[in-house]
Design an enzyme around this catalytic site. Structure first.
Site, PDB file in Angstrom:
ATOM      1  N   ASP A  11       0.845  -1.191   0.000  1.00 30.16           N
ATOM      2  CA  ASP A  11       0.000   0.000   0.000  1.00 30.16           C
ATOM      3  C   ASP A  11       0.879   1.239   0.000  1.00 30.16           C
ATOM      4  O   ASP A  11       2.010   1.219   0.478  1.00 30.16           O
ATOM      5  CB  ASP A  11      -0.928   0.018   1.214  1.00 30.16           C
ATOM      6  CG  ASP A  11      -2.094   0.993   1.056  1.00 30.16           C
ATOM      7  OD1 ASP A  11      -2.472   1.296  -0.101  1.00 30.16           O
ATOM      8  OD2 ASP A  11      -2.615   1.472   2.066  1.00 30.16           O
ATOM      9  N   GLY A  12       0.332   2.304  -0.548  1.00 30.91           N
ATOM     10  CA  GLY A  12       0.976   3.608  -0.524  1.00 30.91           C
ATOM     11  C   GLY A  12       0.009   4.629   0.026  1.00 30.91           C
ATOM     12  O   GLY A  12      -1.205   4.468  -0.079  1.00 30.91           O
ATOM     13  N   GLU A  49       2.511   3.889  -4.142  1.00 31.47           N
ATOM     14  CA  GLU A  49       1.941   2.579  -4.496  1.00 31.47           C
ATOM     15  C   GLU A  49       2.940   1.761  -5.320  1.00 31.47           C
ATOM     16  O   GLU A  49       3.136   0.570  -5.065  1.00 31.47           O
ATOM     17  CB  GLU A  49       0.635   2.748  -5.273  1.00 31.47           C
ATOM     18  CG  GLU A  49      -0.509   3.368  -4.487  1.00 31.47           C
ATOM     19  CD  GLU A  49      -1.228   2.412  -3.546  1.00 31.47           C
ATOM     20  OE1 GLU A  49      -0.809   1.241  -3.411  1.00 31.47           O
ATOM     21  OE2 GLU A  49      -2.221   2.849  -2.936  1.00 31.47           O
ATOM     22  N   ASP A  71      -4.287  -2.392  -3.505  1.00 30.58           N
ATOM     23  CA  ASP A  71      -5.539  -1.672  -3.749  1.00 30.58           C
ATOM     24  C   ASP A  71      -5.355  -0.640  -4.865  1.00 30.58           C
ATOM     25  O   ASP A  71      -6.244   0.152  -5.138  1.00 30.58           O
ATOM     26  CB  ASP A  71      -6.085  -1.028  -2.465  1.00 30.58           C
ATOM     27  CG  ASP A  71      -5.168   0.011  -1.857  1.00 30.58           C
ATOM     28  OD1 ASP A  71      -4.145   0.373  -2.479  1.00 30.58           O
ATOM     29  OD2 ASP A  71      -5.468   0.472  -0.740  1.00 30.58           O
ATOM     30  N   HIS A 126      -9.452   0.082   2.360  1.00 28.72           N
ATOM     31  CA  HIS A 126     -10.276   0.513   3.499  1.00 28.72           C
ATOM     32  C   HIS A 126     -11.566  -0.297   3.611  1.00 28.72           C
ATOM     33  O   HIS A 126     -12.612   0.238   3.953  1.00 28.72           O
ATOM     34  CB  HIS A 126     -10.576   2.013   3.405  1.00 28.72           C
ATOM     35  CG  HIS A 126      -9.356   2.821   3.114  1.00 28.72           C
ATOM     36  ND1 HIS A 126      -8.372   3.060   4.046  1.00 28.72           N
ATOM     37  CD2 HIS A 126      -8.933   3.420   1.974  1.00 28.72           C
ATOM     38  CE1 HIS A 126      -7.409   3.779   3.493  1.00 28.72           C
ATOM     39  NE2 HIS A 126      -7.723   4.010   2.239  1.00 28.72           N
ATOM     40  N   ASP A 136      -1.695  -0.039   5.251  1.00 28.15           N
ATOM     41  CA  ASP A 136      -2.176   1.341   5.286  1.00 28.15           C
ATOM     42  C   ASP A 136      -1.681   2.051   6.547  1.00 28.15           C
ATOM     43  O   ASP A 136      -1.217   3.193   6.478  1.00 28.15           O
ATOM     44  CB  ASP A 136      -3.705   1.359   5.202  1.00 28.15           C
ATOM     45  CG  ASP A 136      -4.254   2.769   5.119  1.00 28.15           C
ATOM     46  OD1 ASP A 136      -3.940   3.469   4.129  1.00 28.15           O
ATOM     47  OD2 ASP A 136      -4.973   3.185   6.043  1.00 28.15           O
TER      48      ASP A 136
END
Length: 156
Positions: A11-12, A49, A71, A126, A136
């Site tokens: 994740d970024g 990301e 994501d 999320h 995250d």
């Protein structure tokens, strides 16, 4: 000799876009788990990301089969829809002849994709996916850190 199978979750995060950003990855292989993360003072969400995927794959010291969970539709589509191959073929220009954003990172990612057998899996951000949520938190923690280095590849 069989290839190791690895699960990688990435994740970024960016506080503002552009703004301070962080990336994170959780890797699992043969019952062990490793977390890694980093951040930059001024960057973008998309750069973080991509960098999360780069750092996850770069950690692997031999060719592996990798199930990579992200994501980021941007990263996944660039690879799976062959945007990356097209950009390279077109001299790093988009279909409308503009320079490709984040070229420095895409050029770092390509040899890692060539080395490993990567299968991308999209997860909704999320949405309660435990590993995505962990990434995250790690990425946001990095983005919130003081004294972050500059992202030398970022161009406004």
């Amino acid at each position: 000799m069989t290839m190791k199978n690895v699960q990688a979750f990435t994740d970024g995060s960016c506080l503002g876009n552009p703004g301070p950003g962080g990336w994170a990855a959780v890797l699992r292989c043969n019952g062990s788990e490793r977390e890694l993360s980093g951040g930059f003072a001024l960057t973008t969400n998309n750069r973080m990301e991509i960098l999360a995927v780069i750092e996850a794959l770069a950690l692997l010291k031999e060719p592996c089969g990798v199930d990579l969970y992200t994501d980021s539709q941007y990263v996944r589509n660039a690879v799976e829809k062959k945007w990356l191959a097209g950009w390279r073929r077109n001299g790093w220009k988009t279909s409308d002849k503009k320079p490709v954003k984040n070229r420095d990172l895409w050029e770092r990612l390509q040899p890692l994709l060539d080395l490993h057998q990567v299968r991308f899996h999209w997860v909704r951000g999320h949405s309660g996916h435990p590993e995505n949520e962990r990434c995250d938190v790690l990425a946001r923690t990095q983005a919130s850190s003081r004294g972050l280095p500059p992202d030398t590849g970022y161009r406004e």
